[in-house]
Design a protein around this motif. Structure first.
Motif, mmCIF file in Angstrom:
data_model
loop_
_atom_site.group_PDB
_atom_site.id
_atom_site.type_symbol
_atom_site.label_atom_id
_atom_site.label_comp_id
_atom_site.label_asym_id
_atom_site.label_seq_id
_atom_site.Cartn_x
_atom_site.Cartn_y
_atom_site.Cartn_z
ATOM 1 N N GLU A 1 0.977 -1.085 -0.006
ATOM 2 C CA GLU A 1 -0.125 0.106 0.191
ATOM 3 C C GLU A 1 0.842 1.279 -0.160
ATOM 4 O OE1 GLU A 1 -2.935 0.118 -0.630
ATOM 5 O OE2 GLU A 1 -3.929 -1.800 0.052
ATOM 6 N N LEU A 2 1.035 1.957 -1.264
ATOM 7 C CA LEU A 2 1.995 2.765 -1.410
ATOM 8 C C LEU A 2 1.174 4.213 -1.418
ATOM 9 C CD1 LEU A 2 4.448 1.114 -3.990
ATOM 10 C CD2 LEU A 2 4.795 1.416 -1.584
ATOM 11 N N GLY A 3 1.130 4.902 -0.416
ATOM 12 C CA GLY A 3 0.375 6.389 -0.387
ATOM 13 C C GLY A 3 -0.967 6.074 -1.001
ATOM 14 N N GLY A 4 -1.486 6.808 -1.871
ATOM 15 C CA GLY A 4 -2.836 6.704 -2.288
ATOM 16 C C GLY A 4 -3.399 8.307 -2.670
ATOM 17 N N GLY A 5 -4.494 8.396 -2.706
ATOM 18 C CA GLY A 5 -5.032 9.898 -3.149
ATOM 19 C C GLY A 5 -5.411 9.861 -4.700
ATOM 20 N N GLY A 6 -5.060 8.853 -5.421
ATOM 21 C CA GLY A 6 -5.299 9.140 -6.760
ATOM 22 C C GLY A 6 -4.192 9.755 -7.491
ATOM 23 N N GLY A 7 -3.134 9.958 -6.862
ATOM 24 C CA GLY A 7 -1.908 10.709 -7.662
ATOM 25 C C GLY A 7 -0.564 9.671 -7.315
ATOM 26 N N VAL A 8 0.744 10.258 -7.895
ATOM 27 C CA VAL A 8 1.663 9.479 -7.611
ATOM 28 C C VAL A 8 2.666 10.260 -6.828
ATOM 29 C CG1 VAL A 8 3.606 8.589 -9.043
ATOM 30 C CG2 VAL A 8 1.409 8.415 -9.899
ATOM 31 N N ASP A 9 3.430 9.618 -5.728
ATOM 32 C CA ASP A 9 4.353 9.942 -4.914
ATOM 33 C C ASP A 9 5.675 9.528 -5.419
ATOM 34 O OD1 ASP A 9 6.302 10.758 -2.866
ATOM 35 O OD2 ASP A 9 4.709 10.586 -1.149
ATOM 36 N N PRO A 10 6.764 10.576 -6.109
ATOM 37 C CA PRO A 10 7.814 9.911 -6.483
ATOM 38 C C PRO A 10 8.762 9.212 -5.538
ATOM 39 C CG PRO A 10 7.856 12.179 -6.815
ATOM 40 C CD PRO A 10 6.453 11.805 -6.467
ATOM 41 N N ALA A 11 8.829 9.766 -4.297
ATOM 42 C CA ALA A 11 9.333 8.871 -3.257
ATOM 43 C C ALA A 11 8.937 7.732 -2.895
ATOM 44 C CB ALA A 11 9.372 10.139 -2.079
ATOM 45 N N LEU A 12 7.680 7.322 -3.012
ATOM 46 C CA LEU A 12 7.137 6.026 -2.719
ATOM 47 C C LEU A 12 7.373 5.281 -3.942
ATOM 48 C CD1 LEU A 12 3.906 7.004 -0.855
ATOM 49 C CD2 LEU A 12 5.995 6.267 0.043
ATOM 50 N N VAL A 13 7.429 5.654 -4.995
ATOM 51 C CA VAL A 13 8.104 4.861 -6.109
ATOM 52 C C VAL A 13 9.299 4.502 -5.921
ATOM 53 C CG1 VAL A 13 8.238 4.845 -8.669
ATOM 54 C CG2 VAL A 13 6.168 5.937 -7.789
ATOM 55 N N LYS A 14 10.139 5.249 -5.575
ATOM 56 C CA LYS A 14 11.543 5.019 -5.384
ATOM 57 C C LYS A 14 11.696 4.123 -4.249
ATOM 58 C CE LYS A 14 16.059 7.302 -4.299
ATOM 59 N NZ LYS A 14 16.722 8.421 -3.892
ATOM 60 N N GLN A 15 11.088 4.192 -3.149
ATOM 61 C CA GLN A 15 11.120 3.365 -2.055
ATOM 62 C C GLN A 15 10.557 2.055 -2.420
ATOM 63 O OE1 GLN A 15 9.075 4.808 1.508
ATOM 64 N NE2 GLN A 15 10.479 3.986 2.773
ATOM 65 N N GLY A 16 9.537 1.862 -3.274
ATOM 66 C CA GLY A 16 8.772 0.738 -3.422
ATOM 67 C C GLY A 16 9.696 -0.240 -4.635
ATOM 68 N N MET A 17 10.472 0.745 -5.393
ATOM 69 C CA MET A 17 11.231 -0.119 -6.184
ATOM 70 C C MET A 17 12.572 -0.639 -5.583
ATOM 71 S SD MET A 17 11.389 -0.311 -9.363
ATOM 72 C CE MET A 17 12.920 -0.930 -10.919
ATOM 73 N N HIS A 18 13.220 0.109 -4.607
ATOM 74 C CA HIS A 18 14.218 -0.449 -4.023
ATOM 75 C C HIS A 18 14.141 -1.554 -3.197
ATOM 76 C CE1 HIS A 18 17.691 0.946 -0.853
ATOM 77 N NE2 HIS A 18 17.458 -0.387 -0.851
ATOM 78 N N GLY A 19 12.723 -1.571 -2.524
ATOM 79 C CA GLY A 19 12.435 -2.831 -1.729
ATOM 80 C C GLY A 19 12.116 -4.139 -2.267
ATOM 81 N N LEU A 20 11.399 -3.878 -3.785
ATOM 82 C CA LEU A 20 11.077 -4.615 -4.540
ATOM 83 C C LEU A 20 12.403 -5.645 -5.121
ATOM 84 C CD1 LEU A 20 9.135 -6.746 -5.843
ATOM 85 C CD2 LEU A 20 8.808 -4.880 -7.564
ATOM 86 N N LEU A 21 13.521 -4.894 -5.468
ATOM 87 C CA LEU A 21 14.579 -5.214 -6.126
ATOM 88 C C LEU A 21 15.274 -6.089 -4.909
ATOM 89 C CD1 LEU A 21 15.676 -2.319 -8.311
ATOM 90 C CD2 LEU A 21 14.599 -4.339 -9.018
#
Length: 345
Positions: A217-237
């Motif tokens: 569950e990465l943020g929300g509100g119908g937008g995109v938070d670039p910090a959460l994209v970065k954090q999610g990508m880092h964790g997934l890799l």
């Protein structure tokens, strides 16, 4: 006496893949879901898919777009398709950037075709509506060949989560607890929530097929938070490296953070509106609350002079998710809580 008629055979899933999941290399294309409508009598719904495979090893599904108004995951899966090459793998990644493609194309939580909420339709139905057919294919075709699945979610248009979070099923015993907590620590998002199985969710579908599935569950509100994209990508890799499927320089040396293990209780951790009106939240994300504390006021602009009602928290916990939209109807979720969880044993 004549023998009883044989029970009818289960319908075969009509989805056909343009790519061969048994082939090595990187392959992109579509899952074709037949869909005959007025504008296209012999048409099909295109569900984007990629397979990146290099020999034997773990098979991992990474999906996004289960809910079409959740975008961080769609960006992350699209990046994986572009940036990972077969030489970096030992095993296979199956990548679905828009798992419920009609919902993702419309930017809606549910499909505009059948109002299907993909993560409430498992185990699906091969002879059902388009969303039911997609659920059936994911469980009975893709998860049947996988060891792990990561389904990337956000809060969507109506909800906002506090930062980057992981969600998974409560382990069934101490041995499974050790495996699950190891995977969650390797993913390394700040909070990890464990919850009881819901048979219509993809996590339960994975368990039925002998696989392990986590959500984000990465943020929300119908937008995109670039910090959460970065954090999610880092964790997934980092997680893919821990699983043994991804190798080389793309695997981070450490997870993005040290995770807190938390639990979600269906009975005491959800706050709902019991009136139609406009809600005024009285606490914010991250707040520590106690049972009976005031959570929100519901105002009634359509009834001049009517005093607002107070909604209270049904249990103790930490606010991890809140409603974004001010307008509420009876039954809308306003807050979600979680509490610290102790390890088994």
């Amino acid at each position: 006496m004549a023998p009883a008629p044989a029970p009818p055979k289960a319908a075969a899933n009509p989805i056909k893949s343009e790519i061969d999941f048994d082939a090595d290399g990187k392959h992109t294309g579509y899952l074709r879901l037949p869909h005959s409508v007025h504008r296209s009598a012999y048409g099909w719904i295109p569900i984007p898919v990629a397979s990146i495979r290099n020999g034997d090893g773990p098979v991992v599904i990474v999906s996004a777009g289960t809910h079409g108004d959740e975008y961080e995951g769609q960006i992350i899966v699209s990046r994986l398709i572009r940036e990972i090459e077969p030489s970096m793998l030992k095993g296979q990644l199956i990548l679905l950037p828009m798992a419920n493609a009609p919902a993702a194309e419309a930017g809606m939580r549910t499909s505009p075709i059948d109002d299907g909420n993909l993560n409430r339709l498992y185990p699906g139905d091969a002879a059902g509506t388009p969303s039911q057919i997609i659920a059936h294919y994911i469980e009975h075709v893709l998860l049947a060949r996988a060891r792990y699945m990561i389904d990337l979610h956000s809060g969507g248009s109506s909800l906002q989560y506090d930062g980057a979070n992981m969600m998974g099923l409560e382990p069934r015993d101490a041995e499974e607890e050790k495996v699950v907590t190891g995977l969650l620590k390797a993913f390394g998002l700040p909070k990890a929530f464990l919850y009881q199985p819901n048979p219509v969710n993809v996590t339960a579908a994975a368990r039925r097929q002998g696989a392990i599935c986590f959500l984000t569950e990465l943020g929300g509100g119908g937008g995109v938070d670039p910090a959460l994209v970065k954090q999610g990508m880092h964790g997934l890799l980092h997680l893919l490296g821990y699983m043994g499927v991804l190798h080389g320089d793309l695997v981070p040396a450490a997870p993005p953070s040290q995770s807190r293990l938390m639990a979600i209780d269906r009975n005491t951790h959800y706050v709902y509106a019991y009136d139609n009106g406009v809600h005024e939240p009285l606490v914010g994300l991250g707040a520590k609350v106690r049972k009976g504390d005031a959570a929100a006021l519901i105002h009634f602009p359509d009834t001049p002079g009517k005093a607002p009602t107070t909604v209270c928290f049904p249990g103790d916990g930490e606010v991890v998710c809140k409603r974004v939209l001010a307008q509420v109807r009876r039954g809308d979720c306003i807050f979600q809580l979680a509490s610290e969880r102790k390890p088994l044993g």
